[in-house]
Design a protein around this motif. Sequence first.
Motif, PDB file in Angstrom:
ATOM      1  N   SER A 108       2.906 -11.161 -30.305  1.00 17.59           N
ATOM      2  CA  SER A 108       1.538 -10.847 -30.678  1.00 17.59           C
ATOM      3  C   SER A 108       0.773 -12.165 -30.774  1.00 17.59           C
ATOM      4  O   SER A 108       1.264 -13.210 -30.332  1.00 17.59           O
ATOM      5  N   ARG A 109      -0.429 -12.112 -31.346  1.00 15.13           N
ATOM      6  CA  ARG A 109      -1.239 -13.328 -31.446  1.00 15.13           C
ATOM      7  C   ARG A 109      -1.651 -13.572 -32.892  1.00 15.13           C
ATOM      8  O   ARG A 109      -1.857 -12.627 -33.666  1.00 15.13           O
ATOM      9  N   ASP A 110      -1.769 -14.835 -33.256  1.00 14.83           N
ATOM     10  CA  ASP A 110      -2.361 -15.167 -34.539  1.00 14.83           C
ATOM     11  C   ASP A 110      -3.719 -14.479 -34.634  1.00 14.83           C
ATOM     12  O   ASP A 110      -4.475 -14.448 -33.658  1.00 14.83           O
ATOM     13  N   ARG A 111      -4.014 -13.939 -35.790  1.00 18.04           N
ATOM     14  CA  ARG A 111      -5.280 -13.270 -36.092  1.00 18.04           C
ATOM     15  C   ARG A 111      -5.398 -11.882 -35.471  1.00 18.04           C
ATOM     16  O   ARG A 111      -6.370 -11.178 -35.711  1.00 18.04           O
ATOM     17  N   GLY A 112      -4.435 -11.473 -34.644  1.00 20.40           N
ATOM     18  CA  GLY A 112      -4.471 -10.115 -34.119  1.00 20.40           C
ATOM     19  C   GLY A 112      -4.266  -9.102 -35.234  1.00 20.40           C
ATOM     20  O   GLY A 112      -3.592  -9.385 -36.229  1.00 20.40           O
ATOM     21  N   TYR A 113      -4.839  -7.919 -35.078  1.00 24.54           N
ATOM     22  CA  TYR A 113      -4.624  -6.849 -36.051  1.00 24.54           C
ATOM     23  C   TYR A 113      -4.080  -5.632 -35.318  1.00 24.54           C
ATOM     24  O   TYR A 113      -4.725  -5.092 -34.409  1.00 24.54           O
ATOM     25  N   HIS A 114      -2.878  -5.173 -35.753  1.00 27.83           N
ATOM     26  CA  HIS A 114      -2.227  -4.053 -35.074  1.00 27.83           C
ATOM     27  C   HIS A 114      -1.724  -2.978 -36.018  1.00 27.83           C
ATOM     28  O   HIS A 114      -1.046  -2.048 -35.580  1.00 27.83           O
ATOM     29  N   GLY A 115      -2.045  -3.101 -37.307  1.00 31.76           N
ATOM     30  CA  GLY A 115      -1.645  -2.060 -38.244  1.00 31.76           C
ATOM     31  C   GLY A 115      -0.936  -2.612 -39.453  1.00 31.76           C
ATOM     32  O   GLY A 115      -0.847  -3.833 -39.651  1.00 31.76           O
TER      33      GLY A 115
END
Length: 467
Positions: A143-150
């Motif tokens: 994933s990525r830093d600062r990503g939001y997935h739940g």
Amino acid sequence: MSDTRDLDRSYVFHPFTAANAHEQSGSVMMARAAEGCWITDDTGKRYLDALAGLWCVNAGYGRARIADALADQARGLSYFHGFSSMATEPAAQLAERVMAKAPQGFSKIFFGSSGSDANDTQAKLVWYYNNARDLPEKKKIISRDRGYHGVTVMTGGLTGLPGLHAGFDLPLPMIRHVSAPHNLWTRLPEEDDAAFTARLAQELEDLILAEGPETVGAFIAEPVMGAGGVIVPPEGYFPAIREVLDRHDVLLIADEVITGFGRLGTWFGSEAMAVQPDLMSVAKGITSGYAPLSGVLVGEKVWRVISGAAASKYGVFGHGYTYTAHPVMAAAALANLDIIEEEGLVTRAGEMGAYLNATLKTAFADLPIAAEVRGKGLMAAVEFARPTPEGWRRFDPALGVAQRITRRALEDGVISRALPNGDAVSFSPPFVITHEEIDLVVSTLRKAAEAVHASLRAEDALDTTSD
């Protein structure tokens, strides 16, 4: 003021809320909605909701057509499950509607109730897919830093925000993160879009090679990052990422929980970013928040394995929820999609988004603490930072700059959101917002930011002598 505020303070466990502060100060109790972008609290105060709830009330408040669809379906068939080849008409009709709008290459949709459970399902599909292909080590998800997935045990770790990890023993050990494509804090001063994109793609490839391509199953990304800061990638970013993933047999999961169903001015954000994912998650805009529903769109490549090798190897697909393909939720989604199509709201989102972003850039161009205005479609953010002779510096988090600005704006009747990990204030209004309402949002936020800027100066919080 209603007694329900006391009931709420006494009994409701709120998400993303400081528990101790809530017990002291209580809540803002929303009581009813009018139409479009407006909502009213229990005191009768009206607010212009510039966040569409939580990025989701795309068609706007007060849509009797969706409410009627919910009621009519509940009176007819209030519930039936989707296990063991059981089906309901609204879910089948909705599946066809979504697949007709989706980018080419998708085969099926699996329904759930939230963006979190959709992305949790994605992780299980990645593992199931690779186990069926006799690649049992290919399980890591990047994933990525600062990503939001739940916020489930799996997706809370995929989310690249430390506040969602603290105290929860997250992330799980199969999760990795790479840098966000963030102009303000990640791009080097000398980099143009091409150089920035090349460096981020190389970082991803270096991580895959370091971990071992045989251990990496998927990469998950939002087309435009939402809660992490409304971060828009540079041109060419996703095609470059896709090339890296294809070289190493790594699936691309597009998290379109926010961007799906029109928010960027296209039906799906993947279209806007010129990329074809293998898997896609949707939620929020599928019902405009009127009912909880999510979906996992499965590409043909993955579906062939699920329906072929996996079915032969494992038999019945052992995953699903009580509320998968819930007929009442599906009926709400069908009514919502009717509204979006008939009123041309996807095109409108693009047009009004361009106006919102342009108006924000003009309004904040001369505010000394406005470090960056960014956005795409009806997603936008203003990030605040401390100017110094050496460049922008983050404010001390203890100052709560963005929170102070949004609280001040709330007092003046505009709802926006201070995002975690920095001092960005975000906007994602309903697609039906007008030019006049955008002007009100922007002028109110500018006034609030000016007041906070003055307070920071009085507190000597803008002093640069320590840098």
